[in-house]
Design a protein around this motif. Structure first.
Motif, mmCIF file in Angstrom:
data_model
loop_
_atom_site.group_PDB
_atom_site.id
_atom_site.type_symbol
_atom_site.label_atom_id
_atom_site.label_comp_id
_atom_site.label_asym_id
_atom_site.label_seq_id
_atom_site.Cartn_x
_atom_site.Cartn_y
_atom_site.Cartn_z
ATOM 1 N N ARG A 69 0.841 -1.214 0.000
ATOM 2 C CA ARG A 69 0.000 0.000 0.000
ATOM 3 C C ARG A 69 0.870 1.255 0.000
ATOM 4 O O ARG A 69 0.558 2.235 -0.668
ATOM 5 N N ARG A 70 1.979 1.208 0.748
ATOM 6 C CA ARG A 70 2.876 2.371 0.764
ATOM 7 C C ARG A 70 3.543 2.582 -0.597
ATOM 8 O O ARG A 70 3.720 3.721 -1.042
ATOM 9 N N LYS A 122 1.654 -3.708 -17.210
ATOM 10 C CA LYS A 122 1.828 -2.243 -17.302
ATOM 11 C C LYS A 122 2.000 -1.612 -15.923
ATOM 12 O O LYS A 122 2.355 -0.436 -15.795
ATOM 13 N N CYS A 123 1.696 -2.397 -14.896
ATOM 14 C CA CYS A 123 1.825 -1.879 -13.535
ATOM 15 C C CYS A 123 2.013 -3.074 -12.597
ATOM 16 O O CYS A 123 1.048 -3.685 -12.152
ATOM 17 N N VAL A 144 -0.554 5.005 -7.717
ATOM 18 C CA VAL A 144 -1.416 4.049 -8.416
ATOM 19 C C VAL A 144 -2.435 3.457 -7.446
ATOM 20 O O VAL A 144 -2.204 3.389 -6.233
ATOM 21 N N ALA A 145 -3.570 3.036 -7.998
ATOM 22 C CA ALA A 145 -4.632 2.418 -7.204
ATOM 23 C C ALA A 145 -4.578 0.907 -7.416
ATOM 24 O O ALA A 145 -4.019 0.445 -8.414
ATOM 25 N N ARG A 177 -6.393 -9.194 -0.458
ATOM 26 C CA ARG A 177 -6.388 -8.067 0.491
ATOM 27 C C ARG A 177 -6.573 -6.728 -0.224
ATOM 28 O O ARG A 177 -7.197 -5.810 0.292
ATOM 29 N N LEU A 178 -5.956 -6.637 -1.420
ATOM 30 C CA LEU A 178 -5.983 -5.360 -2.143
ATOM 31 C C LEU A 178 -7.233 -5.227 -3.000
ATOM 32 O O LEU A 178 -7.440 -4.194 -3.647
ATOM 33 N N GLY A 179 -8.064 -6.279 -3.024
ATOM 34 C CA GLY A 179 -9.308 -6.222 -3.796
ATOM 35 C C GLY A 179 -9.085 -6.230 -5.295
ATOM 36 O O GLY A 179 -9.854 -5.646 -6.061
#
Ligand code: ACO
Length: 321
Positions: A60-61, A132-133, A68-69, A97-99
């Motif tokens: 998350r950090r 791409k991410c 980015v989301a 966890r990150l959905g």
């Protein structure tokens, strides 16, 4: 096409175990641990806190730093030797966890080199246009598998996590990664039990990290010395062009030996071992994030990341940050 580090993040558990605390557990002392390893304290995951918990904080950090989301992430690659479960893998658990739903998510297991392996693989995905991410994490709760009666190993390790976001870029970015393994050294550093072995040693309370420290030390110095030279040569970069060495934090003496090989003063080496100990797969991304956040590592600088661990495995990355 190259991949570039768009953001970094890390996390350390709250609980701290000092050398003085260890003096109460085993026959050791602060002076021995400091002088032989450089370690003063380490962070320990609290009861119930898992590798995925640490990975989530770091991820998350890193996402926040990269702007980015979760929905932007299209690859999750985690390096760890201490997964929460046999399966699902930590990558999938982190994805939940990150959905995030549907993108590839997996973990790679190469002991202390696991993050370098994860970074090397994710870099290929991005370069080939398949991601791409990419979220790349090194996360570890190695203190869970340490033998707390063995003073030769229990003083060395700590828990933590570090993460980076990789994005495509026409400019480097990651100039190259090098990954190696040689299984003939399997008996010098190991955890001698596992799923297929049936966990008999675990049940008898006889399992725990085993290490022939002296021999590991010698091979680590020689191998990492060769690795940094190989990495620079592969990219046609001279050692004088490096801004920072971001090494695996196993032992301050190993770090100093590699810095010497590169003719780098210790002021240009990121050292976190005193506060963090050896966090295995988490140590390189933790060191990287620490130095990015305190302002030492800046955009445009040239970094050499390297790690060495059980297997033996070893790996590096030359990065224009
Ligand atoms: N406190 C006090 N004495 C100790 C301790 C301790 N915690 N541990 C060992 N000793 C003693 C030994 O029993 C030995 O005593 P003796 O001479 O009476 O037999 C003496 O200290 C010297 O032991 P050595 O093992 O020879 O000590 P060394 O100088 O080699 O240091 C160390 C040990 C720090 C482990 C070093 O060998 C090392 O760092 N090795 C490399 C570790 C590493 O790089 N690991 C790779 C990554 S980890 C991973 O991949 C999971």
């Amino acid at each position: 096409m190259y991949s570039t580090i768009a953001g970094t993040g890390s996390y350390l558990p709250e609980k701290i175990l000092t050398n003085a605390d260890l003096e109460k557990l085993v026959d050791t002392n602060d002076e021995w641990i400091r002088s032989r390893t450089g370690i003063e304290r380490r962070h320990i995951a609290s009861e119930g806190e898992t590798t995925t918990d640490l990975a989530e904080h770091a991820a998350r950090r890193a996402m926040q730093a990269a702007g980015v989301a979760p929905g932007d992430i299209d690859l999750i690659c985690v390096g760890t030797t201490t997964p929460d479960l046999v399966f699902p893998n930590v990558g999938s658990l982190l994805q939940d966890r990150l959905g995030i739903h549907g993108c590839p998510a997996f973990s790679m297991e190469a002991a202390c080199t696991s993050f370098m392996y994860a970074l090397g693989v994710a870099d290929k995905f991005v370069r080939l246009g398949d991601a791409k991410c990419a979220l790349v994490v090194g996360a570890e709760t190695l203190t869970r598998i340490v033998d707390w009666k063995d003073r030769g190993t229990c003083v060395l390790f700590g828990d933590g996590a570090g993460a980076v976001i990789l994005k495509p870029s026409a400019e480097p970015g990651i100039l190259c990664t090098r990954l190696h393994s040689d299984g003939r050294y399997k008996d010098l550093l190991l955890y001698p039990d596992g799923v297929s072995k049936g966990f008999a040693l675990v049940r008898e309370g006889k399992a725990g990290v085993q290490m022939k420290g002296n021999e590991v030390y010698k091979v680590a110095v020689n191998t990492l010395g060769g690795l940094v030279t190989e990495t620079l040569q592969a990219c046609g970069i001279g050692k004088e062009q490096l801004d920072w060495l971001v090494p695996h934090q196993a032992n301050i003496r190993i770090i100093e030996a590699i810095a010497k090989r590169l003719d780098m003063p210790m002021e240009r080496v990121i050292v976190t071992i005193a506060e963090q100990g050896n966090t295995s797969a988490a140590s390189v991304p933790l060191a990287l994030d620490t130095a990015v956040r305190d302002g030492r590592i800046r955009r445009g600088q040239l970094l050499l990341l390297e790690a060495f661990g059980g297997g033996f495995t070893w790996g590096s990355a030359l990065v224009r940050y």
